[in-house]
Design a protein around this motif. Structure first.
Motif, mmCIF file in Angstrom:
data_model
loop_
_atom_site.group_PDB
_atom_site.id
_atom_site.type_symbol
_atom_site.label_atom_id
_atom_site.label_comp_id
_atom_site.label_asym_id
_atom_site.label_seq_id
_atom_site.Cartn_x
_atom_site.Cartn_y
_atom_site.Cartn_z
ATOM 1 N N LYS A 171 21.378 16.489 0.785
ATOM 2 C CA LYS A 171 20.164 17.309 0.596
ATOM 3 C C LYS A 171 19.857 18.165 1.834
ATOM 4 O O LYS A 171 18.727 18.185 2.340
ATOM 5 C CB LYS A 171 18.971 16.430 0.235
ATOM 6 C CG LYS A 171 19.192 15.554 -0.982
ATOM 7 C CD LYS A 171 17.953 14.741 -1.320
ATOM 8 C CE LYS A 171 18.206 13.725 -2.428
ATOM 9 N NZ LYS A 171 18.814 14.283 -3.640
ATOM 10 N N PRO A 189 14.147 27.206 2.685
ATOM 11 C CA PRO A 189 15.210 26.976 1.714
ATOM 12 C C PRO A 189 14.805 27.513 0.344
ATOM 13 O O PRO A 189 13.614 27.540 0.007
ATOM 14 C CB PRO A 189 15.349 25.456 1.682
ATOM 15 C CG PRO A 189 13.975 24.969 2.004
ATOM 16 C CD PRO A 189 13.412 25.969 2.982
ATOM 17 N N TRP A 233 24.031 23.445 -5.048
ATOM 18 C CA TRP A 233 23.431 24.413 -4.137
ATOM 19 C C TRP A 233 22.465 25.332 -4.887
ATOM 20 O O TRP A 233 22.607 25.571 -6.086
ATOM 21 C CB TRP A 233 24.514 25.267 -3.475
ATOM 22 C CG TRP A 233 25.289 24.538 -2.412
ATOM 23 C CD1 TRP A 233 26.028 23.408 -2.569
ATOM 24 C CD2 TRP A 233 25.389 24.903 -1.040
ATOM 25 N NE1 TRP A 233 26.588 23.031 -1.381
ATOM 26 C CE2 TRP A 233 26.220 23.938 -0.414
ATOM 27 C CE3 TRP A 233 24.883 25.951 -0.276
ATOM 28 C CZ2 TRP A 233 26.538 23.987 0.936
ATOM 29 C CZ3 TRP A 233 25.197 26.006 1.082
ATOM 30 C CH2 TRP A 233 26.010 25.031 1.677
ATOM 31 N N SER A 234 21.504 25.874 -4.145
ATOM 32 C CA SER A 234 20.624 26.907 -4.669
ATOM 33 C C SER A 234 21.172 28.260 -4.212
ATOM 34 O O SER A 234 21.451 28.452 -3.026
ATOM 35 C CB SER A 234 19.197 26.713 -4.155
ATOM 36 O OG SER A 234 18.320 27.645 -4.748
ATOM 37 N N GLU A 245 15.346 26.120 -2.494
ATOM 38 C CA GLU A 245 14.788 24.975 -3.213
ATOM 39 C C GLU A 245 14.759 23.779 -2.261
ATOM 40 O O GLU A 245 15.741 23.518 -1.573
ATOM 41 C CB GLU A 245 15.634 24.607 -4.435
ATOM 42 C CG GLU A 245 15.666 25.639 -5.530
ATOM 43 C CD GLU A 245 16.476 25.169 -6.726
ATOM 44 O OE1 GLU A 245 16.128 24.118 -7.314
ATOM 45 O OE2 GLU A 245 17.471 25.851 -7.060
ATOM 46 N N LYS A 246 13.646 23.082 -2.238
ATOM 47 C CA LYS A 246 13.533 21.902 -1.382
ATOM 48 C C LYS A 246 14.571 20.864 -1.808
ATOM 49 O O LYS A 246 14.753 20.582 -2.993
ATOM 50 C CB LYS A 246 12.137 21.315 -1.464
ATOM 51 C CG LYS A 246 11.907 20.149 -0.504
ATOM 52 C CD LYS A 246 10.460 19.722 -0.505
ATOM 53 C CE LYS A 246 10.237 18.508 0.387
ATOM 54 N NZ LYS A 246 10.673 18.746 1.777
ATOM 55 N N SER A 287 21.192 26.146 0.775
ATOM 56 C CA SER A 287 21.055 27.513 0.249
ATOM 57 C C SER A 287 22.330 28.305 0.456
ATOM 58 O O SER A 287 22.944 28.241 1.527
ATOM 59 C CB SER A 287 19.893 28.228 0.935
ATOM 60 O OG SER A 287 18.678 27.530 0.750
ATOM 61 N N LYS A 295 17.816 21.159 -1.425
ATOM 62 C CA LYS A 295 19.129 21.735 -1.724
ATOM 63 C C LYS A 295 19.558 22.697 -0.611
ATOM 64 O O LYS A 295 18.720 23.457 -0.094
ATOM 65 C CB LYS A 295 19.103 22.512 -3.039
ATOM 66 C CG LYS A 295 18.995 21.664 -4.284
ATOM 67 C CD LYS A 295 19.143 22.539 -5.540
ATOM 68 C CE LYS A 295 19.127 21.703 -6.804
ATOM 69 N NZ LYS A 295 19.355 22.533 -8.016
ATOM 70 N N ASP A 317 18.758 20.930 3.085
ATOM 71 C CA ASP A 317 18.036 22.174 2.835
ATOM 72 C C ASP A 317 17.713 22.939 4.122
ATOM 73 O O ASP A 317 17.022 23.961 4.079
ATOM 74 C CB ASP A 317 16.763 21.921 2.019
ATOM 75 C CG ASP A 317 15.822 20.914 2.648
ATOM 76 O OD1 ASP A 317 16.074 20.476 3.793
ATOM 77 O OD2 ASP A 317 14.819 20.551 2.001
#
Length: 272
Positions: free
Chosen positions: A164, A222, A201-202, A224-225, A229, A227, A166
């Motif tokens: 995670k 980021p 991933w975002s 998305e929190k 980027s 994830k 991020d």
């Protein structure tokens, strides 16, 4: 730095990159020109890193996985004050530390890179360490699109999503050409965004030469929190010089004297 100033800075960076490649008679011209705007925004708008805080654990990290286009990074680091710009007159000369790939001998360089597929893995380690130490830093890397065929990147994509990360941002200099041809003829990447999203991933697309769009995209990290980027920055190989743009021969071509002066004239004519 205003957008007008950023445009002027990109023009200066491109002219200086050509100057030092022309002087050295060596370098990766097309890819250096395609990633200038990304580096410009990172160092002049986004990252918390400078010569004064480079030894601090609170600095942001930048690792250039696309190490063969180090000439662009050299020019930006010199402009940031990491070393005197005249040092670059020794580029690729005997006993000069300014060689064709990043090394930690150069002030401002985080890691040796150039073996493709290594930079993202290094950044994953940096980002994970920052998370575990609860440090408010971000870690950035720029990847080449030809480099995306390296399996180590996909191992790193899995690892970054699992932990995670991020605080990690990978940016693809997506000029769609590599040394042996068009990406889709060598090893196809598409649908790249869907592949990366499947790996956790975002992902966002951006015009890699639109300085305002690059800034707003990177300021929104980021995406998305929880994830990591990924920015797919659509760029043009050889950007800013008509006869170099989208021309594979300029992957590591060196301009003649006539071509060099024509390139400078074209860059000078770009309006801010």
């Amino acid at each position: 730095m205003t957008t007008t100033e950023l445009i002027q800075k990109s023009r200066e960076y491109r002219a200086k990159t050509l100057k030092y490649i022309y002087n050295a008679k060596a370098g990766h011209t097309g890819g250096s020109l395609s990633m200038i705007d990304i580096l410009n925004v990172l160092y002049n708008r986004i990252m918390n890193v400078n010569p004064e805080n480079f030894s601090s654990n609170l600095r942001d990290r930048y690792v250039q996985s696309k190490g063969h286009c180090v000439e662009a990074l050299y020019v930006v680091l010199a402009d940031q004050g990491f070393f005197p710009e005249d040092d670059l007159l020794t580029l690729c000369r005997y006993n000069s530390p300014y060689i064709g790939h990043p090394t930690k001998y150069i002030p401002g360089m985080e890691q040796n890179t150039g073996g493709l597929g290594h930079g993202l893995s290094i950044c994953c380690g940096n980002a994970l360490a920052a998370k575990r130490d609860d440090l408010p830093v971000k870690v950035y890397t720029v990847l080449g699109d030809g480099e995306m065929a390296e399996g180590s990147n996909w191992e790193a994509f899995m690892m970054a999503a699992h932990y995670k990360l991020d605080n990690l941002c990978a940016i693809l200099d997506y000029n769609k050409l590599q040394i042996t041809g068009a990406n889709e003829d060598v090893v196809g990447l598409e649908p790249l965004d869907k592949k990366l999203e499947a790996f956790g991933w975002s992902v966002k697309h951006v015009d890699g030469h639109d300085l305002e769009a690059l800034t707003s995209t990177l300021e929104s990290l980021p995406f998305e929190k929880g994830k990591p980027s990924f920015v797919i920055a659509h760029t043009t190989k050889g950007k800013g010089v008509s006869f170099m743009e989208n021309n594979i021969k300029w992957h590591h071509g060196v301009p003649s004297e006539e071509q060099y002066h024509q390139a400078l004239e074209e860059l000078e004519s770009i309006e801010a």
